[in-house]
Design a protein around this motif. Structure first.
Motif, PDB file in Angstrom:
ATOM      1  N   GLU A 378     -23.616-100.952 -49.636  1.00 41.60           N
ATOM      2  CA  GLU A 378     -22.825-101.844 -50.493  1.00 41.60           C
ATOM      3  C   GLU A 378     -23.754-102.701 -51.367  1.00 41.60           C
ATOM      4  O   GLU A 378     -23.533-102.856 -52.565  1.00 41.60           O
ATOM      5  CB  GLU A 378     -22.014-102.760 -49.557  1.00 41.60           C
ATOM      6  CG  GLU A 378     -20.906-103.514 -50.201  1.00 41.60           C
ATOM      7  CD  GLU A 378     -19.667-102.667 -50.400  1.00 41.60           C
ATOM      8  OE1 GLU A 378     -19.640-101.532 -49.893  1.00 41.60           O
ATOM      9  OE2 GLU A 378     -18.761-103.127 -51.112  1.00 41.60           O
ATOM     10  N   MET A 379     -24.792-103.240 -50.740  1.00 40.71           N
ATOM     11  CA  MET A 379     -25.738-104.097 -51.463  1.00 40.71           C
ATOM     12  C   MET A 379     -26.513-103.271 -52.488  1.00 40.71           C
ATOM     13  O   MET A 379     -26.631-103.672 -53.646  1.00 40.71           O
ATOM     14  CB  MET A 379     -26.714-104.769 -50.475  1.00 40.71           C
ATOM     15  CG  MET A 379     -26.031-105.738 -49.519  1.00 40.71           C
ATOM     16  SD  MET A 379     -25.276-107.118 -50.394  1.00 40.71           S
ATOM     17  CE  MET A 379     -24.485-107.993 -49.079  1.00 40.71           C
ATOM     18  N   ALA A 380     -27.012-102.115 -52.042  1.00 39.03           N
ATOM     19  CA  ALA A 380     -27.794-101.266 -52.946  1.00 39.03           C
ATOM     20  C   ALA A 380     -26.923-100.841 -54.128  1.00 39.03           C
ATOM     21  O   ALA A 380     -27.363-100.876 -55.284  1.00 39.03           O
ATOM     22  CB  ALA A 380     -28.300-100.049 -52.177  1.00 39.03           C
ATOM     23  N   HIS A 381     -25.686-100.453 -53.831  1.00 36.84           N
ATOM     24  CA  HIS A 381     -24.762 -99.997 -54.867  1.00 36.84           C
ATOM     25  C   HIS A 381     -24.505-101.102 -55.900  1.00 36.84           C
ATOM     26  O   HIS A 381     -24.262-100.834 -57.065  1.00 36.84           O
ATOM     27  CB  HIS A 381     -23.447 -99.598 -54.170  1.00 36.84           C
ATOM     28  CG  HIS A 381     -22.470 -98.953 -55.086  1.00 36.84           C
ATOM     29  ND1 HIS A 381     -22.671 -97.680 -55.595  1.00 36.84           N
ATOM     30  CD2 HIS A 381     -21.300 -99.397 -55.604  1.00 36.84           C
ATOM     31  CE1 HIS A 381     -21.663 -97.376 -56.382  1.00 36.84           C
ATOM     32  NE2 HIS A 381     -20.816 -98.401 -56.399  1.00 36.84           N
ATOM     33  N   ASN A 382     -24.539-102.365 -55.436  1.00 38.90           N
ATOM     34  CA  ASN A 382     -24.307-103.494 -56.345  1.00 38.90           C
ATOM     35  C   ASN A 382     -25.618-104.098 -56.862  1.00 38.90           C
ATOM     36  O   ASN A 382     -25.619-105.219 -57.368  1.00 38.90           O
ATOM     37  CB  ASN A 382     -23.481-104.573 -55.634  1.00 38.90           C
ATOM     38  CG  ASN A 382     -22.026-104.177 -55.520  1.00 38.90           C
ATOM     39  OD1 ASN A 382     -21.252-104.344 -56.446  1.00 38.90           O
ATOM     40  ND2 ASN A 382     -21.658-103.608 -54.384  1.00 38.90           N
ATOM     41  N   HIS A 383     -26.699-103.348 -56.688  1.00 41.61           N
ATOM     42  CA  HIS A 383     -28.028-103.766 -57.176  1.00 41.61           C
ATOM     43  C   HIS A 383     -28.443-105.121 -56.618  1.00 41.61           C
ATOM     44  O   HIS A 383     -28.980-105.962 -57.328  1.00 41.61           O
ATOM     45  CB  HIS A 383     -28.060-103.802 -58.719  1.00 41.61           C
ATOM     46  CG  HIS A 383     -27.529-102.549 -59.327  1.00 41.61           C
ATOM     47  ND1 HIS A 383     -28.277-101.387 -59.383  1.00 41.61           N
ATOM     48  CD2 HIS A 383     -26.314-102.249 -59.835  1.00 41.61           C
ATOM     49  CE1 HIS A 383     -27.541-100.434 -59.932  1.00 41.61           C
ATOM     50  NE2 HIS A 383     -26.330-100.933 -60.208  1.00 41.61           N
ATOM     51  N   ASN A 410     -18.314-111.136 -43.157  1.00 43.37           N
ATOM     52  CA  ASN A 410     -17.517-111.931 -44.094  1.00 43.37           C
ATOM     53  C   ASN A 410     -18.405-112.699 -45.065  1.00 43.37           C
ATOM     54  O   ASN A 410     -18.167-112.707 -46.275  1.00 43.37           O
ATOM     55  CB  ASN A 410     -16.711-112.947 -43.285  1.00 43.37           C
ATOM     56  CG  ASN A 410     -15.246-112.793 -43.564  1.00 43.37           C
ATOM     57  OD1 ASN A 410     -14.851-112.745 -44.707  1.00 43.37           O
ATOM     58  ND2 ASN A 410     -14.467-112.678 -42.511  1.00 43.37           N
ATOM     59  N   LEU A 411     -19.429-113.355 -44.509  1.00 48.67           N
ATOM     60  CA  LEU A 411     -20.322-114.145 -45.362  1.00 48.67           C
ATOM     61  C   LEU A 411     -21.095-113.238 -46.314  1.00 48.67           C
ATOM     62  O   LEU A 411     -21.300-113.574 -47.490  1.00 48.67           O
ATOM     63  CB  LEU A 411     -21.295-114.960 -44.502  1.00 48.67           C
ATOM     64  CG  LEU A 411     -20.666-116.003 -43.574  1.00 48.67           C
ATOM     65  CD1 LEU A 411     -21.755-116.804 -42.866  1.00 48.67           C
ATOM     66  CD2 LEU A 411     -19.752-116.958 -44.342  1.00 48.67           C
ATOM     67  N   LEU A 412     -21.510-112.061 -45.813  1.00 48.98           N
ATOM     68  CA  LEU A 412     -22.278-111.130 -46.659  1.00 48.98           C
ATOM     69  C   LEU A 412     -21.395-110.558 -47.770  1.00 48.98           C
ATOM     70  O   LEU A 412     -21.828-110.447 -48.916  1.00 48.98           O
ATOM     71  CB  LEU A 412     -22.852-109.993 -45.795  1.00 48.98           C
ATOM     72  CG  LEU A 412     -23.935-110.428 -44.789  1.00 48.98           C
ATOM     73  CD1 LEU A 412     -24.234-109.323 -43.789  1.00 48.98           C
ATOM     74  CD2 LEU A 412     -25.200-110.840 -45.525  1.00 48.98           C
ATOM     75  N   VAL A 413     -20.141-110.219 -47.430  1.00 49.48           N
ATOM     76  CA  VAL A 413     -19.220-109.696 -48.448  1.00 49.48           C
ATOM     77  C   VAL A 413     -18.958-110.765 -49.498  1.00 49.48           C
ATOM     78  O   VAL A 413     -18.967-110.493 -50.711  1.00 49.48           O
ATOM     79  CB  VAL A 413     -17.900-109.206 -47.794  1.00 49.48           C
ATOM     80  CG1 VAL A 413     -16.848-108.907 -48.847  1.00 49.48           C
ATOM     81  CG2 VAL A 413     -18.147-107.968 -46.941  1.00 49.48           C
ATOM     82  N   ASN A 414     -18.766-112.024 -49.062  1.00 48.43           N
ATOM     83  CA  ASN A 414     -18.552-113.129 -50.007  1.00 48.43           C
ATOM     84  C   ASN A 414     -19.758-113.288 -50.931  1.00 48.43           C
ATOM     85  O   ASN A 414     -19.606-113.518 -52.133  1.00 48.43           O
ATOM     86  CB  ASN A 414     -18.324-114.442 -49.251  1.00 48.43           C
ATOM     87  CG  ASN A 414     -16.878-114.588 -48.815  1.00 48.43           C
ATOM     88  OD1 ASN A 414     -16.038-113.772 -49.169  1.00 48.43           O
ATOM     89  ND2 ASN A 414     -16.590-115.616 -48.043  1.00 48.43           N
ATOM     90  N   ALA A 415     -20.977-113.176 -50.339  1.00 48.67           N
ATOM     91  CA  ALA A 415     -22.200-113.326 -51.141  1.00 48.67           C
ATOM     92  C   ALA A 415     -22.261-112.203 -52.175  1.00 48.67           C
ATOM     93  O   ALA A 415     -22.592-112.450 -53.347  1.00 48.67           O
ATOM     94  CB  ALA A 415     -23.411-113.285 -50.226  1.00 48.67           C
ATOM     95  N   ARG A 416     -21.921-111.002 -51.735  1.00 45.87           N
ATOM     96  CA  ARG A 416     -21.923-109.861 -52.670  1.00 45.87           C
ATOM     97  C   ARG A 416     -20.932-110.108 -53.808  1.00 45.87           C
ATOM     98  O   ARG A 416     -21.260-109.935 -54.979  1.00 45.87           O
ATOM     99  CB  ARG A 416     -21.556-108.594 -51.887  1.00 45.87           C
ATOM    100  CG  ARG A 416     -21.859-107.311 -52.596  1.00 45.87           C
ATOM    101  CD  ARG A 416     -20.642-106.658 -53.205  1.00 45.87           C
ATOM    102  NE  ARG A 416     -19.678-106.178 -52.223  1.00 45.87           N
ATOM    103  CZ  ARG A 416     -18.380-106.133 -52.431  1.00 45.87           C
ATOM    104  NH1 ARG A 416     -17.871-106.601 -53.558  1.00 45.87           N
ATOM    105  NH2 ARG A 416     -17.569-105.655 -51.521  1.00 45.87           N
ATOM    106  N   GLN A 417     -19.734-110.596 -53.455  1.00 44.28           N
ATOM    107  CA  GLN A 417     -18.720-110.852 -54.492  1.00 44.28           C
ATOM    108  C   GLN A 417     -19.186-111.961 -55.436  1.00 44.28           C
ATOM    109  O   GLN A 417     -18.968-111.886 -56.645  1.00 44.28           O
ATOM    110  CB  GLN A 417     -17.396-111.249 -53.838  1.00 44.28           C
ATOM    111  CG  GLN A 417     -16.668-110.049 -53.256  1.00 44.28           C
ATOM    112  CD  GLN A 417     -15.477-110.442 -52.396  1.00 44.28           C
ATOM    113  OE1 GLN A 417     -15.350-111.598 -51.990  1.00 44.28           O
ATOM    114  NE2 GLN A 417     -14.624-109.471 -52.094  1.00 44.28           N
TER     115      GLN A 417
END
Ligand code: ADP
Length: 511
Positions: A378-383, A410-417
């Motif tokens: 997910e992180m790699a895909h979102n650079h 949850n915190l990681l997904v929020n950070a990604r968003q």
């Protein structure tokens, strides 16, 4: 009776805890006053019959020449005392005035003032009657007060479903209020004993009851206990008792306790807990749904390795001179990667499973790494580049692994968003773990727009969201999970975005 009237007023229509208590007591709402203090029909008849006899006695005495002697006074006094027992204070005063007036009238009608003996007996009779009338009125007033207080107390106990109990640790003698008897479902007029309490308590909780009496024998200043009751029809009730040492008598301490039926509260708490658990699970599954691409990638990677190792293995064995050693190494790689894939699947299955939280000592860094692993793709895909600084290597926390992973994901997904709107090359995620003397802290920091200061206080409130498709439950669930782990969660703006912190008390390593 005034007491009854005021209860009727207080238990007026409408849904409130009081009417619920009344409903619980009487079986249906608005079914009349809580306490009935009126006398039974037979009692009323008996009082009237005795009253008639006494009045007849007075009439007879008044026709005799000695109607102002001691015997006659006794009859008047009897009438007065009866009135004090039966009627209101006004009637008592009225009856005593009437008796005195009768004596005065008879004194003049009989020309008693002409005879010295008759005059002195008239004065004696009047003095005795006025003194006793005064005392009867005072006693009546005091008993009315006492009775009214007793009614208010009983009513308050009924409404709050809280009974009172007194007991002594040494003699194990007990007494209780009507409400306590009602809570334990015993007839209200039989004396209570320890064996009666034990008879209503499940065997597993007997130790708690004995413990209370032991504490009382040791003169503990305050005693508190929660135990269950097992009713004859199999119902379970939950009781909470708080008692305090009230006074010392002959070297034994007498305790006064408040007994509360907390069954409804316990059931509501249980229901709330279940609903919260369901919501937590639902949110976890929703997050997993958002991470399907990442999870597929996590499983795919080892499977690709399995396929290429199997190809290599076949080639080593296909040679005219098969290289057995290389083939065995290839098989080992297949084995390792198959295990990796299977581990990812078990982790995802554990996250998706609905199970009661189990807290046990867990290494914090491992939980952080596992959570990050699920979001790697997910992180790699979102650079998004990530920087890990996990210094709390030997720190253990008492946690439910799945719940803690849910918080971190949850915190990681929020950070990604949060970083989705900024330039790709600036997207950087920092994850840190570090220890203080008693706790371990996890920080998830991003380089997003940060949090507006006026939103900081509402961040963890249910349904607070600034995202169009957001539900606003993620952070609120994170907080309830961290609260249940005796930890803290908070957020603050850092130099280039937002930082979320979790602090958890550390525990000893289990070996
Ligand atoms: P949701 O993600 O459904 O909105 P959350 O409870 O996870 O619910 O988040 C609540 C709100 O907190 C988000 O809508 C967002 O405004 C804010 N928020 C959460 N994480 C961050 C972050 N890393 N940076 C900025 N704002 C954030």
């Amino acid at each position: 009776m005034r007491g009854n009237e005021s209860f009727r007023q207080r238990t007026s229509r409408g849904f409130n805890p009081a009417s619920r208590a009344i409903t619980a007591l009487t079986g249906h709402a608005n079914s009349g006053p809580l306490i009935h203090v009126s006398k039974s029909r037979y009692e009323t008849w008996l009082i009237w019959a005795i009253g008639l006899v006494v009045t007849a006695g007075i009439a007879v005495i008044n026709t005799s020449p000695h109607h102002r002697d001691i015997a006659a006074t006794v009859i008047y006094v009897t009438l007065l005392l009866m009135a004090a027992n039966v009627f209101t204070i006004r009637t008592v005063i009225g009856v005593s005035l009437l008796c005195m007036a009768t004596i005065v009238v008879m004194f003049f009608v009989d020309h008693g003032y002409q005879d010295w003996d008759s005059f002195t007996s008239f004065v004696r009779c009047l003095t005795a009657l006025s003194a006793i009338g005064f005392l009867a009125a005072r006693a009546k007033q005091a008993s009315d007060h006492l009775r009214q207080h007793q009614i208010y107390l009983t009513g308050a106990q009924c409404l709050s479903q809280t009974g009172s109990v007194t007991f002594s640790g040494v003699t194990e003698l007990m007494a209780w209020s009507e409400e306590s008897a009602r809570i334990f479902e015993y007839p209200i007029n039989i004396p209570v004993s320890k064996s009666m309490i034990l008879a209503r308590t499940p065997v597993e909780d007997h130790g708690l009851i004995h413990h209370v009496f032991n504490l009382a024998a040791q003169r503990e200043p305050q005693i508190e206990i929660r135990h269950r009751l097992l009713m004859p029809d199999g119902r379970i009730k939950h009781i909470h008792m708080v008692a305090t040492a009230l006074f010392v008598q002959d070297d034994r301490v007498e305790y006064l306790g408040a007994v509360m039926d907390v069954t409804e509260r316990m059931q509501a708490e249980e229901m709330l807990y279940r609903t919260q658990a369901q919501l937590t699970h639902m949110c976890r599954v929703t997050t997993l749904g958002e991470l399907t691409a990442s999870i597929a990638h996590e499983v795919n990677q080892p499977l690709t390795a399995v396929i290429s190792s199997a190809d290599g293995c076949r080639r080593w064995l296909d040679r005219p001179q098969p290289d057995i050693a290389e083939a065995i190494r290839g098989l080992q790689r297949i084995n390792d990667n198959a295990h990796r894939a299977s581990e990812v699947i078990s982790r995802v299955r554990a996250l998706a499973r609905k199970s009661d939280p189990i807290r046990r000592p867990e290494p914090i860094n491992e939980i952080v790494r596992e959570s990050l692993a699920l979001l790697q793709y997910e992180m790699a895909h979102n650079h998004i580049r990530s920087h890990l600084d996990l210094t709390a290597e030997d720190s253990w926390v008492s946690a439910d692994r799945i719940q803690l992973q849910q918080v971190l994901i949850n915190l990681l997904v929020n950070a990604r968003q949060a970083m989705s709107g900024i330039e790709q090359k600036r997207r950087m995620l920092h994850v840190r773990t570090f220890v203080t003397p008693y706790e371990v802290i996890v920080e998830v920091a991003d380089c997003g727009p940060g949090i507006a200061p006026d939103m900081l206080p509402s961040l963890f409130t249910p349904f607070f969201t600034t995202r169009e498709s957001g539900m606003g439950m993620g952070l609120s669930i994170c907080r309830s999970i961290i609260d249940s782990h005796d930890g803290k969660i908070w957020a603050q703006n850092n130099a280039g975005g937002a930082s979320f912190f979790i602090s958890l008390p550390t525990v000893r390593r289990p070996w």
